[in-house]
Write an enzyme that holds these catalytic residues in place. Structure first.
Site, mmCIF file in Angstrom:
data_model
loop_
_atom_site.group_PDB
_atom_site.id
_atom_site.type_symbol
_atom_site.label_atom_id
_atom_site.label_comp_id
_atom_site.label_asym_id
_atom_site.label_seq_id
_atom_site.Cartn_x
_atom_site.Cartn_y
_atom_site.Cartn_z
ATOM 1 N N ARG A 1 0.822 -1.222 0.000
ATOM 2 C CA ARG A 1 0.000 0.000 0.000
ATOM 3 C C ARG A 1 0.854 1.270 0.000
ATOM 4 O O ARG A 1 0.455 2.280 -0.573
ATOM 5 C CB ARG A 1 -0.896 0.025 1.238
ATOM 6 C CG ARG A 1 -1.910 -1.123 1.304
ATOM 7 C CD ARG A 1 -3.294 -0.647 0.917
ATOM 8 N NE ARG A 1 -4.288 -1.681 1.034
ATOM 9 C CZ ARG A 1 -5.129 -1.802 2.056
ATOM 10 N NH1 ARG A 1 -5.087 -0.932 3.054
ATOM 11 N NH2 ARG A 1 -6.024 -2.764 2.083
ATOM 12 N N ASP B 1 -15.649 9.437 8.091
ATOM 13 C CA ASP B 1 -14.582 8.437 7.925
ATOM 14 C C ASP B 1 -13.258 9.182 7.933
ATOM 15 O O ASP B 1 -13.206 10.395 7.701
ATOM 16 C CB ASP B 1 -14.759 7.661 6.613
ATOM 17 C CG ASP B 1 -14.042 6.318 6.649
ATOM 18 O OD1 ASP B 1 -14.685 5.288 6.926
ATOM 19 O OD2 ASP B 1 -12.809 6.300 6.411
#
Ligand code: SAM
Length: 289
Positions: free
Chosen positions: A50, A161
């Protein structure tokens, strides 16, 4: 969290000069401090895959150089955190929560709105919005005109979020039609329209939702109290002290008698658990004072 020796080869084929287990341990510590997310040793490969594009994009040759950068650059740190979140979600996930909402809560909330009282909802850790829109469709119900009336009354949904890419998708409110298949047909029909193979959420729904970037581990710029909170499949990434703190903070911002919905593998733990009564599978109700 203890740092592993710097020379350990973490990923087969990747030189420890580029990415070592000490780098992984440092990144895990930074992410825990920033977002409360625990990255166990088994995630070393995930962290590499990632973050490697971010490391390259920043012009850093090694992860240790990149770690120096995120220590100095808050925006880069935010990117790192976002890249390490898991945003898996889908419409009508854990359907029994939405059935509970429709059958047990909605009648009471309708009454509140009829009496011009506010109804406040929080989808905390909403990811790309599928949870939020499932909540809103369940609240507005299968009758368009009564749903429109609800949407025009004092009903507001906060959806938050930590990951900007997830919030962006949630705000776009457009999903492949097939993603909506778990939603009961009578809700889908009323609250979505099809456009070029996509399902678009109705304006009436969009008007009551505010999507916000918010770190559950940080300050909450929140006024007032919520009638119910969904925080599902978020606490699984946290350790016990972080979960306990979060549960306490949720208890503080819930109305007495308000509901907390959590994920299927989660539990309400810590001293604040006494403030809640389990009223259904992973459905908790805050006790009246
Ligand atoms: C697996 S998704 C769950 C989505 C949805 N609640 C559901 O159950 O389908 C977990 C979400 O929690 C968010 N998250 C993780 N740590 C967070 C934090 N500290 N503050 C806010 N959101 C966080 C992630 O970005 C991710 O989108």
């Amino acid at each position: 969290m203890t740092a592993a020796p710097a020379s350990t080869n973490t990923i087969p084929g990747v030189s420890p000069d580029i990415y070592s287990s000490a780098d992984f341990a440092q990144i895990a510590k930074i992410i825990y401090g920033a977002a409360g997310i625990v990255l166990p040793q088994g995630k070393a490969m995930l962290v590499y895959s990632r973050l490697a594009p971010l490391v390259r994009a920043a012009g850093s040759v090694t992860f240790s150089k990149y770690i120096e950068l995120i220590g100095e650059d808050a925006a880069e740190l935010n990117k790192t955190v976002a890249a390490l979140t898991t945003n898996h979600t889908f419409f009508y996930r854990e359907a029994h929560h939405f059935e509970h909402l429709r059958n047990e809560l909605r009648p009471h909330l309708l009454e509140k709105l009829r009496h011009r009282q506010p109804v406040r909802v929080w989808s905390a850790g909403c990811s790309s919005g599928e949870e939020t829109w499932s909540i809103v469709m369940s609240l507005l119900g299968p009758d368009r005109s009564s749903g429109i009336n609800m949407a025009r009354s004092d009903l507001r949904v906060l959806a938050s979020d930590i990951a900007p890419h997830a919030i962006q998708k949630a705000e776009a409110a457009t999903y492949p039609v097939k993603d909506l298949s778990p939603v009961p047909e009578e809700l889908r029909r009323v609250w979505t329209t099809e456009k070029g193979g996509d399902a678009v959420m109705a304006d009436a729904m969009r008007q009551i939702v505010r999507f916000r970037l918010l770190n559950l581990h940080g300050d909450w710029p929140i006024k007032g109290h919520f009638d119910f909170i969904f925080c599902r499949n978020v606490m699984i990434y946290f350790d016990n002290p972080t979960k306990e703190r979060l549960v306490k903070r949720f208890a503080d911002v819930l109305e007495p008698g308000g509901f907390l919905y959590i994920g299927h593998s989660e539990r309400v733990t810590g001293p604040a658990a006494n403030d809640f009564q389990l009223v259904g599978p992973t459905i908790y109700r805050k006790r009246a004072a």
